[in-house]
Design a protein around this motif. Structure first.
Motif, PDB file in Angstrom:
ATOM      1  N   GLN A 202     -57.183 -10.536-110.631  1.00 51.45           N
ATOM      2  CA  GLN A 202     -56.049  -9.848-110.022  1.00 51.45           C
ATOM      3  C   GLN A 202     -55.644  -8.586-110.789  1.00 51.45           C
ATOM      4  O   GLN A 202     -54.978  -7.705-110.247  1.00 51.45           O
ATOM      5  N   GLU A 207     -56.715  -3.889-103.763  1.00 49.58           N
ATOM      6  CA  GLU A 207     -55.760  -4.604-102.916  1.00 49.58           C
ATOM      7  C   GLU A 207     -55.355  -3.772-101.705  1.00 49.58           C
ATOM      8  O   GLU A 207     -55.661  -2.581-101.609  1.00 49.58           O
ATOM      9  N   GLY A 311     -57.939  -9.304-101.886  1.00 51.85           N
ATOM     10  CA  GLY A 311     -58.511  -8.383-102.849  1.00 51.85           C
ATOM     11  C   GLY A 311     -60.026  -8.323-102.723  1.00 51.85           C
ATOM     12  O   GLY A 311     -60.643  -9.116-102.012  1.00 51.85           O
TER      13      GLY A 311
END
Length: 324
Positions: A202, A207, A311
């Motif tokens: 992440q 994104e 993502g």
């Protein structure tokens, strides 16, 4: 004039002398070493490493090694300690004092102060009958038969044995504490290992509108435009509920063209890879790298618990982040 062969011989002789000095340490790793480890392991404060001159340089390195492997430690210059830096040391600390002679004035001067405050002292000396060795709770013998210096003056073999003994202490404590690679990474967040063990997907994934994505039924030509716009070498394919149902990569394109597929009259459904490998954003980037290596793929779609794309990441992202 010294010849090239003489330089080589001197270098080899130096290494052999220091090698012999290190080997002489092995039989000295016994009860004294174990007691020193126990004192350091049970220390409620920090390990304070002191030393002057060349021993001071070694002391700095040992303190740094201890600190980076799970044993809080710092170096104090003995000369500065006599002019105010004694205030950095407490009764809960353990002092590791290094001096080959065991008579270094700046170090010996501090001994009554260490004793008065109640700080335990471990000495690392080359002479077991020296003032420093006799005053310490435990002495680690790092003495050598001779220095590598032909004049037997410049600290060479003696500083090598000090350094090796310091490493032995640090590693013994590391294993006793159960210090892990992840613990090491927290001490080295800027290093390669820190990046490998702390960085999550992440933290580096693409994104939002940067995720390559097309609906099922999309013509292959339009999917190729999406891949070009997003620049990740692939696109995800989603159904009417935005669930990821497949992926199409540069490799899939090459295989499709080899089979004579017409990009203008073929839908992505006919050429996509279904049941594709996906990951979640919470996993470590190093895990994503292993998945790519194991599956021989260069990109991954990140999904949530409902298999909605949240993502995307490729090998270039991991290279840029220093994970590879």
């Amino acid at each position: 004039m010294t010849s090239d062969q003489n330089f080589i011989e001197i270098g080899r002789r130096t290494i052999q002398i220091e090698k012999d000095a290190i080997e002489a340490l092995l039989p000295r790793i016994g009860e004294d070493f174990s007691q020193a480890c126990r004192l350091m392991l049970e220390c409620r404060g920090r390990i304070v490493v002191v030393g002057m001159g060349k021993s001071g340089h070694i002391a700095r390195k040992i303190s740094a090694t201890l600190a980076s492997t799970g044993t809080p430690a710092f170096y104090v210059h003995p000369g500065e300690a006599s002019h105010g830096d004694m205030g950095m040391i407490t009764a809960d600390d353990v002092v590791l004092a290094i001096s080959n002679s065991g008579e270094t004035a700046e170090v010996v001067t501090l001994l009554p102060l260490f004793k008065r405050m109640g700080a335990a002292v471990i000495s690392m000396t080359g002479k077991s009958l020296s003032t420093l060795a006799q005053a310490a709770e435990v002495n680690l013998n790092t003495g050598v038969d001779k220095e590598a210096c032909p004049l037997d003056l410049a600290p060479t073999s003696s500083t090598t044995t000090q350094l090796v003994m310091g490493d032995a202490l640090a590693i013994a404590l590391l294993e006793a504490r159960g210090f892990t690679a992840e613990d090491f990474a927290f001490s080295h967040p800027g290093g390669a290992l820190g990046r490998r063990l702390l960085l999550k997907v992440q933290d580096v994934m693409h994104e939002g509108n940067r995720i390559p994505m097309v609906k099922k039924g999309t013509r292959l030509g339009e999917a190729l435009l999406e891949m070009t716009r997003k620049g990740l070498g692939m696109t995800s394919i989603i159904d009417d509920n935005n669930v990821v149902i497949g992926i199409f990569t540069d490799g899939d394109l090459r295989r499709a063209l080899d089979h004579g597929v017409d990009p203008h009259n073929t839908t992505i459904d006919d050429v996509m890879t279904i049941k594709c490998t996906t990951i979640t954003p919470e996993i470590l980037a190093a895990e994503a790298l292993k998945i790519m290596d194991d599956r021989k793929i260069n990109a991954l779609i990140c999904v949530d618990e409902n298999r909605h794309a949240v993502g995307a990441i490729n090998m270039h992202d991991l290279l840029k982040a220093g994970v590879v």
